[in-house]
Design an enzyme around this catalytic site. Structure first.
Site, PDB file in Angstrom:
ATOM      1  N   ARG A  46       0.816  -1.218   0.000  1.00 39.36           N
ATOM      2  CA  ARG A  46       0.000   0.000   0.000  1.00 39.36           C
ATOM      3  C   ARG A  46       0.847   1.263   0.000  1.00 39.36           C
ATOM      4  O   ARG A  46       0.401   2.307  -0.454  1.00 39.36           O
ATOM      5  CB  ARG A  46      -0.942  -0.010   1.202  1.00 39.36           C
ATOM      6  CG  ARG A  46      -2.159  -0.888   0.932  1.00 39.36           C
ATOM      7  CD  ARG A  46      -3.109  -0.873   2.086  1.00 39.36           C
ATOM      8  NE  ARG A  46      -2.395  -1.168   3.329  1.00 39.36           N
ATOM      9  CZ  ARG A  46      -2.997  -1.442   4.476  1.00 39.36           C
ATOM     10  NH1 ARG A  46      -4.301  -1.444   4.544  1.00 39.36           N
ATOM     11  NH2 ARG A  46      -2.297  -1.706   5.548  1.00 39.36           N
ATOM     12  N   LYS A 141       1.932 -19.356   4.582  1.00 43.40           N
ATOM     13  CA  LYS A 141       1.298 -19.841   5.781  1.00 43.40           C
ATOM     14  C   LYS A 141       1.266 -18.730   6.833  1.00 43.40           C
ATOM     15  O   LYS A 141       2.051 -17.804   6.718  1.00 43.40           O
ATOM     16  CB  LYS A 141       2.025 -21.083   6.310  1.00 43.40           C
ATOM     17  CG  LYS A 141       3.521 -20.823   6.540  1.00 43.40           C
ATOM     18  CD  LYS A 141       4.033 -21.082   7.912  1.00 43.40           C
ATOM     19  CE  LYS A 141       3.615 -20.189   9.001  1.00 43.40           C
ATOM     20  NZ  LYS A 141       4.687 -19.360   9.605  1.00 43.40           N
ATOM     21  N   ASP A 170       5.184 -24.049   2.362  1.00 43.55           N
ATOM     22  CA  ASP A 170       5.719 -24.273   3.703  1.00 43.55           C
ATOM     23  C   ASP A 170       7.214 -24.373   3.493  1.00 43.55           C
ATOM     24  O   ASP A 170       7.705 -25.387   2.983  1.00 43.55           O
ATOM     25  CB  ASP A 170       5.175 -25.568   4.301  1.00 43.55           C
ATOM     26  CG  ASP A 170       5.642 -25.726   5.732  1.00 43.55           C
ATOM     27  OD1 ASP A 170       6.855 -25.578   5.977  1.00 43.55           O
ATOM     28  OD2 ASP A 170       4.813 -25.985   6.612  1.00 43.55           O
ATOM     29  N   HIS A 171       7.937 -23.318   3.831  1.00 43.59           N
ATOM     30  CA  HIS A 171       9.326 -23.271   3.361  1.00 43.59           C
ATOM     31  C   HIS A 171      10.181 -24.352   4.006  1.00 43.59           C
ATOM     32  O   HIS A 171      11.248 -24.671   3.502  1.00 43.59           O
ATOM     33  CB  HIS A 171       9.924 -21.874   3.530  1.00 43.59           C
ATOM     34  CG  HIS A 171      10.317 -21.511   4.926  1.00 43.59           C
ATOM     35  ND1 HIS A 171       9.424 -21.105   5.869  1.00 43.59           N
ATOM     36  CD2 HIS A 171      11.528 -21.487   5.530  1.00 43.59           C
ATOM     37  CE1 HIS A 171      10.060 -20.841   6.996  1.00 43.59           C
ATOM     38  NE2 HIS A 171      11.353 -21.067   6.826  1.00 43.59           N
ATOM     39  N   LYS A 175      13.785 -27.046   2.642  1.00 44.31           N
ATOM     40  CA  LYS A 175      15.106 -27.139   3.282  1.00 44.31           C
ATOM     41  C   LYS A 175      15.801 -28.421   2.818  1.00 44.31           C
ATOM     42  O   LYS A 175      15.177 -29.477   2.693  1.00 44.31           O
ATOM     43  CB  LYS A 175      14.967 -27.103   4.806  1.00 44.31           C
ATOM     44  CG  LYS A 175      14.504 -25.720   5.292  1.00 44.31           C
ATOM     45  CD  LYS A 175      14.670 -25.543   6.772  1.00 44.31           C
ATOM     46  CE  LYS A 175      14.015 -24.274   7.266  1.00 44.31           C
ATOM     47  NZ  LYS A 175      14.872 -23.105   7.295  1.00 44.31           N
ATOM     48  N   GLU A 209      14.576 -21.220  18.150  1.00 44.72           N
ATOM     49  CA  GLU A 209      15.065 -19.947  17.606  1.00 44.72           C
ATOM     50  C   GLU A 209      15.591 -19.084  18.743  1.00 44.72           C
ATOM     51  O   GLU A 209      15.067 -19.142  19.860  1.00 44.72           O
ATOM     52  CB  GLU A 209      13.924 -19.198  16.919  1.00 44.72           C
ATOM     53  CG  GLU A 209      13.332 -19.941  15.749  1.00 44.72           C
ATOM     54  CD  GLU A 209      12.275 -19.110  15.047  1.00 44.72           C
ATOM     55  OE1 GLU A 209      12.640 -18.418  14.093  1.00 44.72           O
ATOM     56  OE2 GLU A 209      11.110 -19.135  15.473  1.00 44.72           O
ATOM     57  N   ASP A 228       1.907 -20.730  14.320  1.00 44.46           N
ATOM     58  CA  ASP A 228       3.011 -20.186  13.513  1.00 44.46           C
ATOM     59  C   ASP A 228       3.973 -21.290  13.066  1.00 44.46           C
ATOM     60  O   ASP A 228       4.507 -21.231  11.960  1.00 44.46           O
ATOM     61  CB  ASP A 228       3.766 -19.140  14.361  1.00 44.46           C
ATOM     62  CG  ASP A 228       4.847 -18.417  13.572  1.00 44.46           C
ATOM     63  OD1 ASP A 228       4.533 -17.920  12.475  1.00 44.46           O
ATOM     64  OD2 ASP A 228       5.997 -18.348  14.043  1.00 44.46           O
ATOM     65  N   HIS A 233       5.003 -26.101   9.762  1.00 41.31           N
ATOM     66  CA  HIS A 233       6.375 -26.601   9.595  1.00 41.31           C
ATOM     67  C   HIS A 233       6.604 -27.930  10.322  1.00 41.31           C
ATOM     68  O   HIS A 233       7.105 -28.888   9.744  1.00 41.31           O
ATOM     69  CB  HIS A 233       7.392 -25.602  10.140  1.00 41.31           C
ATOM     70  CG  HIS A 233       7.323 -24.238   9.494  1.00 41.31           C
ATOM     71  ND1 HIS A 233       7.012 -24.059   8.175  1.00 41.31           N
ATOM     72  CD2 HIS A 233       7.542 -23.000   9.995  1.00 41.31           C
ATOM     73  CE1 HIS A 233       7.052 -22.760   7.893  1.00 41.31           C
ATOM     74  NE2 HIS A 233       7.358 -22.106   8.979  1.00 41.31           N
ATOM     75  N   LYS A 332      10.566 -19.331  20.656  1.00 40.33           N
ATOM     76  CA  LYS A 332      11.370 -18.135  20.409  1.00 40.33           C
ATOM     77  C   LYS A 332      12.238 -17.901  21.644  1.00 40.33           C
ATOM     78  O   LYS A 332      11.854 -18.282  22.754  1.00 40.33           O
ATOM     79  CB  LYS A 332      10.460 -16.913  20.238  1.00 40.33           C
ATOM     80  CG  LYS A 332       9.435 -17.057  19.117  1.00 40.33           C
ATOM     81  CD  LYS A 332       9.984 -16.601  17.800  1.00 40.33           C
ATOM     82  CE  LYS A 332       8.937 -16.666  16.708  1.00 40.33           C
ATOM     83  NZ  LYS A 332       9.527 -16.837  15.376  1.00 40.33           N
TER      84      LYS A 332
HETATM   85  C1  BG6 Z   1       8.216 -18.674   9.810  1.00 45.62           C
HETATM   86  C2  BG6 Z   1       7.608 -18.203  11.098  1.00 45.62           C
HETATM   87  O1  BG6 Z   1       7.297 -19.417   9.067  1.00 45.62           O
HETATM   88  O2  BG6 Z   1       9.362 -19.461  10.078  1.00 45.62           O
HETATM   89  C3  BG6 Z   1       8.623 -17.432  11.911  1.00 45.62           C
HETATM   90  O3  BG6 Z   1       6.481 -17.388  10.836  1.00 45.62           O
HETATM   91  C4  BG6 Z   1       9.890 -18.226  12.088  1.00 45.62           C
HETATM   92  O4  BG6 Z   1       8.087 -17.077  13.171  1.00 45.62           O
HETATM   93  C5  BG6 Z   1      10.390 -18.766  10.752  1.00 45.62           C
HETATM   94  O5  BG6 Z   1      10.863 -17.391  12.656  1.00 45.62           O
HETATM   95  C6  BG6 Z   1      11.557 -19.728  10.948  1.00 45.62           C
HETATM   96  O6  BG6 Z   1      12.097 -20.048   9.700  1.00 45.62           O
HETATM   97  P1  BG6 Z   1      13.610 -20.470   9.565  1.00 45.62           P
HETATM   98  O7  BG6 Z   1      13.756 -20.887   8.140  1.00 45.62           O
HETATM   99  O8  BG6 Z   1      14.434 -19.295   9.943  1.00 45.62           O
HETATM  100  O9  BG6 Z   1      13.791 -21.608  10.531  1.00 45.62           O
END
Ligand code: BG6
Length: 482
Positions: A46, A141, A170-171, A175, A209, A228, A233, A332
């Site tokens: 925006r 996601k 879903d990244h 990996k 993390e 999250d 994941h 976290k």
């Molecule tokens: C994201 C979450 O999908 O994945 C984040 O929304 C998280 O909260 C992140 O930090 C972690 O991804 P990676 O690849 O750094 O482990």
């Protein structure tokens, strides 16, 4: 494999994910020569920015991602910006005309916005006919915040884009180690015969993390760790460990098997959530040698029952896995950034070595997703040298960096090009997302019915002590020496 020139439009183009992950991933693909001339990357948000302003906002992130100045400038020539609001008409005609300029391009619309905007954006794309031809939509996601909202989104997106055009990302599936799990399980004769409740004692999945929620508080406070990280994941990782061998690597063969796992998860609800789950929220403490504020201090409102840590004991109720716990945890502000899957095998049935040899450790297969991607198989061997048969537990250690000497590409690099190529194997099908919510919803409901606040833990520790008790009650411990 080279791809043809394409257009990639990122909604939420000024957001954290776009700037920190998506653009750097595209940049690295560009440096490797995988973004052909004529491709266009268009950021949408925006904010009233022009192309130069947008490029300027990306420059630092790209240089931080290891880009050389000249390459960054060359890459930025592919990048432009359009201010657009999904809820207002202004600018859409011009945007549609811009996209229409290259009718033969694969067109990827990446929705890196809050899920509440997915429907509006898709409706707009549909009303301008931008859903036709080689168009694809990528949904970040979490898809919704529960089963009902996920259904609404999937229905609405489905009215504009066909399932074959819809890529739910879903990244974690991009990996390297996760894909390596497929190779390890199904490319070796060694593991699969042991891959069941007869030989595996339990499985642990940890995604830890060190970061706090930082600037993402507005999103995170409505989500929490279960939505999250776990619903997507961690469950996807669990599926890759637990699924039956797919008949091929075709998208549906793999996704059919994952779906069966999700549908076999033992329900966790009000009757057992207190025994099987632990929620935590970080308080002020230290991270990477610096003192850091607590979660509540980072939030504007200062009050929240949102969990920043969750540990739980899941079970898969099928023939292969009955009775094998899957301990899952994520949080976290934990002491280190580490993601790993640990498969712990059963103890040998009888020790011939006598008490002086010490206890026999169980074999463990540790798949390290990050950092230092690699695989370790912990074995018992004889301690070398004279002095009797003393035993030691040592790893067969395969670090990807040492073995292959290259930096592993970021997950988004691979997945973005999979979308351009139209390969959905590593993306979630609608029914998977829904099955995952079907399992997560009763947990969330149980937590909110209990009215209890998450347990506090000090930033820089491994979460509330109850998370340790969760596994130690069963005579097991969280993996420490990976
Ligand atoms: C994201 C979450 O999908 O994945 C984040 O929304 C998280 O909260 C992140 O930090 C972690 O991804 P990676 O690849 O750094 O482990």
């Amino acid at each position: 494999q080279p791809v043809d020139a394409f257009d990639l439009v990122i909604f939420g183009g000024t957001g954290d994910l776009a700037v920190r992950k998506l653009l750097p991933a595209l940049f690295h693909r560009f440096v490797d020569g995988q973004i052909p001339a004529g491709s266009r990357i268009i950021g949408i948000a925006r904010e009233a920015l022009d192309d130069d302003g947008y490029r300027a906002s990306l420059r630092t992130a790209l240089i931080e991602a290891g880009g050389a100045k000249g390459q960054v400038e060359e890459f930025l020539r592919h990048v432009s910006y359009r201010p657009l609001d999904a809820r207002k008409d202004e600018g859409w005609d011009a945007f549609a005309a811009l996209i229409g300029e290259e009718p033969d391009h694969v067109r990827v619309f990446y929705l890196s916005t809050s899920p509440e905007l997915f429907v509006d954006i898709c409706n707009r794309l549909g009303s301008y006919g931008l859903n036709r031809g080689k168009s694809r939509v990528v949904l970040e996601k979490p898809i919704g915040r529960d089963l009902a909202s996920a259904n609404q989104i999937n229905d609405a997106v489905g009215r504009v884009f066909d399932e074959s055009q819809t890529f739910r990302i879903d990244h974690y599936l991009g990996k390297e180690t996760v894909q390596n799990l497929l190779a390890l399980r199904f490319g070796n004769a060694l593991f699969e015969p042991l891959w069941n409740s007869g030989h595996i004692d339990h499985v642990q999945i940890t995604v830890a993390e060190t970061l706090g929620v930082g600037r993402r508080g507005a999103y995170y406070d409505r989500a929490g760790a279960l939505r999250d990280m776990v619903q997507n994941h961690i469950l996807q990782l669990l599926c890759m460990v637990a699924m039956e061998p797919p008949s091929s690597l075709s998208p549906d063969a793999v996704r059919d098997e994952k779906l069966k796992v999700l549908r076999s998860l033992k329900p966790i609800d009000e009757s057992n959530a207190a025994q099987l789950t632990v929620r935590g929220q970080y308080r002020a403490g230290a991270a990477e040698g610096q003192s850091v504020p607590g979660y509540l201090e980072e939030l504007d409102g200062g009050k929240s029952n949102t969990e920043t840590f969750v540990a739980l004991k899941a079970e898969i109720e099928n023939w292969r896995w009955a009775g094998v716990p899957f301990y899952l945890r994520t949080g976290k502000r934990l002491p280190e950034r580490v993601s790993e899957i640990v498969v712990v095998f059963k103890a040998v049935p009888h020790s011939i070595f006598g008490a002086s040899a010490g206890p026999l450790a169980q074999n463990r297969l540790v798949l390290r997703l990050q950092p230092d991607e690699g695989v370790k198989l912990w074995l018992t061997i004889k301690h070398p040298g004279p002095g009797g048969l003393r035993l030691r537990h040592v790893p067969l250690d395969m670090s990807f960096a040492e073995a292959f000497g290259v930096q592993q590409p970021d997950a988004y690099e691979r997945l973005l090009l999979d979308v351009v190529r139209g390969n959905p194997t590593l993306f979630m099908r609608r029914d998977e997302v829904e099955a995952a919510w079907r399992w997560a919803d009763p947990i969330l409901a149980a937590w909110s019915a209990s009215g209890e606040a998450p347990r506090p833990y000090t930033a820089g520790t491994w979460g509330p002590s109850a998370a340790v008790a969760l596994i130690e009650r069963d005579g097991r411990t969280w993996n420490e020496d990976s």
